[in-house]
Design an enzyme around this catalytic site. Structure first.
Site, mmCIF file in Angstrom:
data_model
loop_
_atom_site.group_PDB
_atom_site.id
_atom_site.type_symbol
_atom_site.label_atom_id
_atom_site.label_comp_id
_atom_site.label_asym_id
_atom_site.label_seq_id
_atom_site.Cartn_x
_atom_site.Cartn_y
_atom_site.Cartn_z
ATOM 1 N NE ARG A 28 2.684 69.159 -26.452
ATOM 2 C CZ ARG A 28 2.087 68.019 -26.752
ATOM 3 N NH1 ARG A 28 2.454 67.347 -27.798
ATOM 4 N NH2 ARG A 28 1.155 67.558 -25.966
ATOM 5 N NE ARG A 32 9.151 62.116 -29.098
ATOM 6 C CZ ARG A 32 10.226 61.358 -28.944
ATOM 7 N NH1 ARG A 32 11.119 61.273 -29.901
ATOM 8 N NH2 ARG A 32 10.396 60.677 -27.828
ATOM 9 N NE ARG A 41 10.709 61.819 -24.448
ATOM 10 C CZ ARG A 41 10.430 60.586 -24.022
ATOM 11 N NH1 ARG A 41 11.352 59.879 -23.413
ATOM 12 N NH2 ARG A 41 9.225 60.082 -24.199
ATOM 13 C CG ASP A 77 2.212 66.105 -20.526
ATOM 14 O OD1 ASP A 77 2.336 66.447 -21.713
ATOM 15 O OD2 ASP A 77 1.241 65.450 -20.111
ATOM 16 C CE1 TYR A 152 -4.297 62.144 -23.181
ATOM 17 C CE2 TYR A 152 -4.984 64.238 -22.270
ATOM 18 C CZ TYR A 152 -4.466 63.503 -23.317
ATOM 19 O OH TYR A 152 -4.133 64.111 -24.493
#
Ligand code: 1CP
Length: 345
Positions: A28, A32, A41, A77, A152
């Site tokens: 990562r 963010r 973003r 992703d 998921y």
């Protein structure tokens, strides 16, 4: 523009060759915590950032330029290749992947399509080609592993205990096998396409497989992981396998035809090696330490470096991804510290 000499330190460490410094990259590393990421973003949904190859390439390069790490990881992703096969997924801010049509039965599994990377995700291949022109460090491609993707798809989003996933595995074994077969094929096709486009290493994220005990891992997961890794092996590109809280699975992992194992902070490098792991190890600083005082962070990083460099084949990383509240300056300082570290110095 001056072209920098190619830095192959990360690839050399994957192959257990000696290196003049310990290579480092961070899971990562694009995200963010970077103001530049947040600005981009704000203008796009997550998947739009994927669909526009120039944006994907820019976000991938950001941490390489800002932190000076030894590898880039493609900005995408693990859910990216699932959308085209019929998984109605969105990435929601502050949550992660949310799926509108979770898989509950064999019929749902049968409805999942096959991934044809060149027609379904051409933008990923394009971004890889652009990046290979621009980068002076290796580009890591990646995919989610079948268990983690299934978690998921079945839970419908992030989960703590994966109980729907495990219940599906225990109560609908045929549907589970079919799902593993389909996700295995998807992973193989996706990774091979990324490698053909120019990815120089690939990491398979099995973040949540630590929810299984070793017997279930052996029965339900090891066969599909072996198949994926055997299919990728002839490309000659190094493979990395990572999961969180997987210390109890290391004996099983060591049998896989994989080059590098990624550890989280719960298992020390020394413990893994004492268990007989002979592969390159990658890890394993607790990402929470990025928020601790520098002295504490530095002393833990040094301990990891001392352990890791006892033999060739070590890549510094975090034990899991960078949190959004980490500071760019902390990662810059940590990267300089790792690069300046010399054993016996
Ligand atoms: O630099 C990079 O690493 C960026 C590329 C990248 C990678 C390799 C992203 C971007 N996601 C991933 C892998 C990924 N995605 C994993 C495996 C690694 C891990 O364990 O963290 C997993 C489990 C996901 C699923 C996912 N996507 C989550 C976790 C949710 C949960 O269950 O806790 C989240 C938050 C996302 C969204 C996402 N993916 C990537 C970013 C930067 C983000 C934040 C999205 C945003 O800006 O809203």
């Amino acid at each position: 523009m001056t072209v920098k000499a190619f830095n192959d330190t990360f690839l050399r460490a994957c192959r257990q060759e000696t290196t003049d410094h310990v290579p480092v990259w961070y899971m990562r590393q694009a995200g963010r915590y970077q103001p530049e990421y947040r600005a981009i973003r704000a203008k796009h949904t997550f998947f739009e950032m994927n669909y526009i190859p120039e944006v994907c390439a820019e976000v991938t390069r950001l941490p390489v330029e800002q932190l000076g790490v030894d590898a880039a990881i493609l900005f995408a992703d693990i859910m990216t290749p699932l959308k085209p096969i019929g998984v109605d997924v969105n990435i929601e801010s502050g949550i992660g992947p949310v799926i509108a049509n979770p898989v509950q039965s064999m019929d749902d599994v049968n409805r999942l399509g096959e991934l044809d990377p060149d027609t379904h995700v051409p933008y990923i291949m394009e971004a890889i080609k652009i990046l290979r022109q621009q980068l002076s460090v290796p580009l890591i491609g990646f995919a989610g592993a079948p268990f983690t993707l299934a978690s998921y798809i079945i839970e419908g989003g992030p989960s703590k205990h994966y109980h729907k996933t495990k219940a599906f595995m225990y109560t609908q074994p045929q549907a589970w096998d079919k799902l593993m077969e389909k996700l295995g094929t998807l992973t193989i096709n996706y990774l091979k396409a990324q490698i053909a486009a120019g990815a120089q290493a690939v990491q398979i994220f099995d973040s949540w497989v630590g929810a299984l005990n070793d017997e279930d891992y052996r029965n339900y997961i090891a066969p599909v992981m072996t198949r994926i890794l055997q299919e990728v092996k002839p490309t000659g590109v190094p493979t990395i396998y990572f999961g969180v809280g997987c210390g109890h699975l290391l004996d099983e992992w060591n049998k896989l035809p994989v080059d590098v194992l990624g550890l989280d902070w719960r298992t020390t490098i020394t413990t893994a090696r004492e268990m007989g792991i002979t592969k390159t190890l990658q890890g394993n600083l607790d990402p929470t330490l990025l928020l601790a005082p520098w002295e504490k962070l530095e002393s833990k990083a040094k301990e990891i470096l001392d352990e890791g460099t006892k033999q060739p084949g070590f890549i510094f990383n975090l034990g899991h991804g960078v949190f959004p509240d980490a500071k760019v300056e902390t990662l810059q300082k940590l990267t300089r510290f790792i690069h300046s570290y010399r054993r016996d110095a």
